[in-house]
Write a protein that holds these residues in place. Structure first.
Motif, PDB file in Angstrom:
ATOM      1  N   LEU A 149      -5.318   1.890  -4.963  1.00  0.00           N
ATOM      2  CA  LEU A 149      -4.479   1.890  -3.759  1.00  0.00           C
ATOM      3  C   LEU A 149      -5.141   0.988  -2.718  1.00  0.00           C
ATOM      4  O   LEU A 149      -5.818   1.444  -1.807  1.00  0.00           O
ATOM      5  N   ASP A 150      -4.935  -0.314  -2.900  1.00  0.00           N
ATOM      6  CA  ASP A 150      -5.627  -1.295  -2.064  1.00  0.00           C
ATOM      7  C   ASP A 150      -4.696  -2.223  -1.278  1.00  0.00           C
ATOM      8  O   ASP A 150      -5.146  -3.088  -0.541  1.00  0.00           O
ATOM      9  N   LEU A 200       0.828  -1.207   0.000  1.00  0.00           N
ATOM     10  CA  LEU A 200       0.000   0.000   0.000  1.00  0.00           C
ATOM     11  C   LEU A 200       0.862   1.257   0.000  1.00  0.00           C
ATOM     12  O   LEU A 200       0.613   2.186  -0.775  1.00  0.00           O
ATOM     13  N   GLU A 201       1.872   1.309   0.846  1.00  0.00           N
ATOM     14  CA  GLU A 201       2.757   2.479   0.884  1.00  0.00           C
ATOM     15  C   GLU A 201       3.510   2.633  -0.431  1.00  0.00           C
ATOM     16  O   GLU A 201       3.713   3.746  -0.914  1.00  0.00           O
ATOM     17  N   SER A 212       2.123   6.435  -6.995  1.00  0.00           N
ATOM     18  CA  SER A 212       1.070   7.332  -7.473  1.00  0.00           C
ATOM     19  C   SER A 212       1.488   8.791  -7.333  1.00  0.00           C
ATOM     20  O   SER A 212       1.282   9.598  -8.256  1.00  0.00           O
ATOM     21  N   GLN A 254       2.390   1.651  -3.359  1.00  0.00           N
ATOM     22  CA  GLN A 254       1.397   2.154  -4.305  1.00  0.00           C
ATOM     23  C   GLN A 254       1.205   3.664  -4.143  1.00  0.00           C
ATOM     24  O   GLN A 254       1.140   4.400  -5.124  1.00  0.00           O
ATOM     25  N   LYS A 255       1.117   4.131  -2.912  1.00  0.00           N
ATOM     26  CA  LYS A 255       0.928   5.567  -2.659  1.00  0.00           C
ATOM     27  C   LYS A 255       2.103   6.366  -3.195  1.00  0.00           C
ATOM     28  O   LYS A 255       1.921   7.404  -3.842  1.00  0.00           O
ATOM     29  N   THR A 300       0.354  -2.601 -10.333  1.00  0.00           N
ATOM     30  CA  THR A 300       1.356  -2.256  -9.313  1.00  0.00           C
ATOM     31  C   THR A 300       2.718  -2.787  -9.735  1.00  0.00           C
ATOM     32  O   THR A 300       3.722  -2.074  -9.680  1.00  0.00           O
TER      33      THR A 300
END
Length: 114
Positions: free
Chosen positions: A74-75, A58-59, A65, A61-62, A82
């Motif tokens: 963002l899951d 998740l981090e 982005s 992905q953030k 990803t």
């Protein structure tokens, strides 16, 4: 006499719902116990600061982005988008192209300005 008394007592216990065997746990009981344990665990102080795998993804992905890459939703799940975004970042920054989220990759993402 004793046998008749025991039979009568056993019949009474059965009729009021008391049995000699412990109750069988249902799926609902097991889920309830698991949720209770999860709740208690979430209140306990963290023993380590290492991110869990889902938090790491998740981090990552953030950060991807924020830097203009498209990691998909963002899951916290490692999916095709990803993986592709990680590989694009790795290629652009001269890193070995693995497509895998790691603490090292997250540190590299955080050190690169948008």
């Amino acid at each position: 006499m004793k046998k008749a008394l025991l039979v009568a007592l056993a019949g009474t216990l059965v009729s009021v719902g008391v049995s000699a065997q412990p109750p069988v746990k249902t799926n609902c009981d097991l889920k309830r116990n698991a949720q209770k344990a999860e709740c208690q665990a979430s209140k306990a102080p963290a023993k380590t600061k290492a991110p869990t795998k889902i938090n790491l993804v998740l981090e990552t992905q953030k950060q991807l982005s924020r830097r203009g890459y498209n990691p998909g939703p963002l899951d916290g799940l490692m999916g095709k988008k990803t993986r592709q975004a990680i590989m694009a970042f790795q290629r652009k920054h001269g890193q070995p192209v693995t497509g895998k989220a790691s603490e090292k990759l997250l540190q590299q993402l955080e050190s690169v300005h948008k």
